[in-house]
Design a protein around this motif. Structure first.
Motif, PDB file in Angstrom:
ATOM      1  N   GLN A 190       3.969   3.861  -6.530  1.00  0.00           N
ATOM      2  CA  GLN A 190       3.692   5.280  -6.778  1.00  0.00           C
ATOM      3  C   GLN A 190       4.262   6.153  -5.668  1.00  0.00           C
ATOM      4  OE1 GLN A 190       2.387   6.902  -9.286  1.00  0.00           O
ATOM      5  NE2 GLN A 190       1.981   8.919  -8.377  1.00  0.00           N
ATOM      6  N   SER A 191       4.125   5.700  -4.436  1.00  0.00           N
ATOM      7  CA  SER A 191       4.570   6.523  -3.312  1.00  0.00           C
ATOM      8  C   SER A 191       6.090   6.577  -3.186  1.00  0.00           C
ATOM      9  CB  SER A 191       3.966   6.008  -1.999  1.00  0.00           C
ATOM     10  OG  SER A 191       4.489   4.740  -1.656  1.00  0.00           O
ATOM     11  N   LEU A 192       6.813   5.769  -3.950  1.00  0.00           N
ATOM     12  CA  LEU A 192       8.275   5.784  -3.920  1.00  0.00           C
ATOM     13  C   LEU A 192       8.883   6.617  -5.046  1.00  0.00           C
ATOM     14  CD1 LEU A 192       9.087   2.064  -3.015  1.00  0.00           C
ATOM     15  CD2 LEU A 192       9.510   4.080  -1.605  1.00  0.00           C
ATOM     16  N   PRO A 236       9.225   7.124   4.698  1.00  0.00           N
ATOM     17  CA  PRO A 236       8.144   8.047   4.319  1.00  0.00           C
ATOM     18  C   PRO A 236       6.803   7.690   4.938  1.00  0.00           C
ATOM     19  CG  PRO A 236       8.858   6.731   2.433  1.00  0.00           C
ATOM     20  CD  PRO A 236       9.861   6.535   3.512  1.00  0.00           C
ATOM     21  N   ASP A 237       6.550   6.429   5.179  1.00  0.00           N
ATOM     22  CA  ASP A 237       5.314   6.054   5.884  1.00  0.00           C
ATOM     23  C   ASP A 237       5.261   6.728   7.258  1.00  0.00           C
ATOM     24  OD1 ASP A 237       4.863   4.429   3.702  1.00  0.00           O
ATOM     25  OD2 ASP A 237       5.051   2.535   4.791  1.00  0.00           O
ATOM     26  N   SER A 284       0.827  -1.199   0.000  1.00  0.00           N
ATOM     27  CA  SER A 284       0.000   0.000   0.000  1.00  0.00           C
ATOM     28  C   SER A 284       0.866   1.257   0.000  1.00  0.00           C
ATOM     29  CB  SER A 284      -0.925   0.023   1.227  1.00  0.00           C
ATOM     30  OG  SER A 284      -1.963  -0.926   1.111  1.00  0.00           O
ATOM     31  N   GLY A 285       0.243   2.385  -0.291  1.00  0.00           N
ATOM     32  CA  GLY A 285       0.941   3.651  -0.319  1.00  0.00           C
ATOM     33  C   GLY A 285       1.216   4.199   1.071  1.00  0.00           C
ATOM     34  N   SER A 286       2.005   5.264   1.124  1.00  0.00           N
ATOM     35  CA  SER A 286       2.437   5.805   2.405  1.00  0.00           C
ATOM     36  C   SER A 286       1.290   6.421   3.203  1.00  0.00           C
ATOM     37  CB  SER A 286       3.539   6.845   2.190  1.00  0.00           C
ATOM     38  OG  SER A 286       4.735   6.214   1.776  1.00  0.00           O
ATOM     39  N   ALA A 287       0.349   7.061   2.542  1.00  0.00           N
ATOM     40  CA  ALA A 287      -0.771   7.655   3.267  1.00  0.00           C
ATOM     41  C   ALA A 287      -1.601   6.586   3.970  1.00  0.00           C
ATOM     42  CB  ALA A 287      -1.645   8.469   2.316  1.00  0.00           C
ATOM     43  N   GLY A 309      -3.383  -4.352  -1.124  1.00  0.00           N
ATOM     44  CA  GLY A 309      -3.734  -3.161  -0.358  1.00  0.00           C
ATOM     45  C   GLY A 309      -4.399  -2.123  -1.241  1.00  0.00           C
ATOM     46  N   ASP A 310      -3.968  -0.876  -1.113  1.00  0.00           N
ATOM     47  CA  ASP A 310      -4.544   0.153  -1.975  1.00  0.00           C
ATOM     48  C   ASP A 310      -3.773   0.301  -3.280  1.00  0.00           C
ATOM     49  OD1 ASP A 310      -2.235   1.567  -1.375  1.00  0.00           O
ATOM     50  OD2 ASP A 310      -3.244   3.243  -0.415  1.00  0.00           O
ATOM     51  N   GLY A 311      -2.744  -0.560  -3.462  1.00  0.00           N
ATOM     52  CA  GLY A 311      -2.009  -0.566  -4.719  1.00  0.00           C
ATOM     53  C   GLY A 311      -1.125   0.638  -4.949  1.00  0.00           C
ATOM     54  N   GLY A 312      -0.749   1.353  -3.885  1.00  0.00           N
ATOM     55  CA  GLY A 312      -0.004   2.591  -4.069  1.00  0.00           C
ATOM     56  C   GLY A 312       1.448   2.563  -3.674  1.00  0.00           C
TER      57      GLY A 312
END
Length: 377
Positions: free
Chosen positions: A255-257, A195-196, A160-163, A249-252
């Motif tokens: 992208q978040s990296l 970043p998380d 999942s993404g960091s958010a 997860g949210d599949g992010g």
């Protein structure tokens, strides 16, 4: 600690079968760019580059305390010696980059912790997918408890993404029954975990009073150029690891990296004052890159050869943080003990995976504890 026993023939057969089923493809996902064609660095490798003058502008104000950490780490390594696994002399455990400040010559306290700090670790991309296969021995926490420290994992969605993961970090911290008094939690973000964590402390102010410090460990603070050429479906290969129960997860995650995402977020989200931030950076000598990570190191070297096979050294630095050390280890060696539990893979692919992680973590917590007792600058 598992011994590196001779590998039984049936284990080798199982290993070959596993490779045939696409195990190497799964490792590709772990480092996001493993299949890249190797290339020579565009500029010569050098450890003479001034360590802080060439970093991007958003990292202005970084405080260099490498010398004191070196004193503490060397004292821990000397005192513990070969009683801990993967011992290295101090000079080989850390990389000297540029002109390192002189040490303080102050004594190093190797006794019981007075503050009882707890390293709350948030791992990198896909960790929940391969954790069962990795079988982490838990020796870091066992070692720390002898001296009044501790270490725990904060579980997040590996894909999942960091958010999304920031919310999970918030919920885990708020659910903890913590003793009254000075905060003990040291949030340690490895790779994408950094970043998380940064998103968590920005977005959820209610956790800040429970946190003593934030540490980026080989953190993808500014992202990684490798993520620009990667897609989420590649990371999703990790769902096929033996024993994996993770989801997309949210599949992010990928992208978040991406550097544009991370640096835009940093520009728009000043880190809250009142917390101490630290950066432990992996800056391996070229011979300390595992063979399986060489192609991703070479690809990233087209941007800058001063990388750990996944992240360029300056992208690991938290803005306004204290620079703790440059560590002579590649990205996996610092925190993922593959070779300890999978000797065959270690000998064939993850060839530079040995690193004294127990001693490093003890030294890191001792350094943070001592530094927290000093007035903030």
């Amino acid at each position: 600690m598992p011994a590196n026993n001779p590998v039984a023939p049936q284990t080798i057969l199982h290993w070959r079968t596993w490779c045939d089923r696409g195990f190497v493809s799964v490792l590709v996902a772990m480092c996001l760019a493993l299949a890249a064609c190797a290339s020579k660095p565009l500029v010569p490798y050098s450890t003479d580059t001034p360590p802080l003058t060439l970093v991007p502008a958003f990292q202005a104000g970084v405080l260099d305390k490498r010398a004191r950490f070196r004193e503490i780490y060397c004292a821990v390594l000397e005192a513990r010696g070969t009683t801990l696994p993967d011992y290295r002399p101090c000079e080989d455990a850390l990389t000297r980059v540029g002109t390192e400040p002189a040490g303080s010559a102050m004594p190093v306290d190797l006794g019981q912790s007075g503050r009882h700090l707890v390293a709350a670790v948030v791992s990198g991309i896909g960790y929940d997918c391969f954790k069962a296969w990795l079988k982490p021995p838990g020796t870091v926490a066992q070692h720390l408890r002898q001296y009044g420290y501790d270490a725990i994992m904060l579980d997040v969605d590996g894909l999942s993404g960091s958010a999304h993961n920031a919310r999970q970090i918030r919920d885990a911290i708020m659910a903890m029954q913590l003793p009254a008094g000075e905060p003990r939690l040291v949030l340690v973000g490895y790779s994408k975990g950094a970043p998380d964590i940064l998103e968590a402390v920005v977005e959820y102010p209610e956790i800040r009073s429970r946190v003593a410090a934030v540490v980026s460990v080989a953190g993808a603070v500014g992202g990684s150029p490798l993520a620009n050429d990667a897609e989420q479906y590649q990371a999703d290969l990790l769902k096929h690891f033996p024993g994996a129960t993770c989801t997309s997860g949210d599949g992010g995650a990928v992208q978040s990296l991406r550097p544009a995402v991370r640096k835009t977020w940093l520009a728009q989200n000043p880190l809250p004052p009142g917390l101490r931030y630290y950066s432990l950076v992996t800056f391996p000598k070229p011979e300390r890159i595992s063979s399986i990570l060489q192609s991703s190191y070479d690809k990233l070297a087209r941007v800058d050869p001063r990388n750990d096979s996944q992240v360029i050294f300056y992208d690991q630095v938290v803005p306004g943080s204290t620079l703790v050390a440059y560590v002579n280890a590649d990205h996996w060696a610092l925190a993922v003990p593959i070779a300890r539990s999978h000797a065959t893979i270690g000998s064939l692919f993850v060839t530079q995976n040995d690193y004294p992680r127990e001693a490093l973590t003890e030294a890191l917590l001792r350094f943070v504890e001592e530094d927290l007792a000093l007035p903030a600058k």
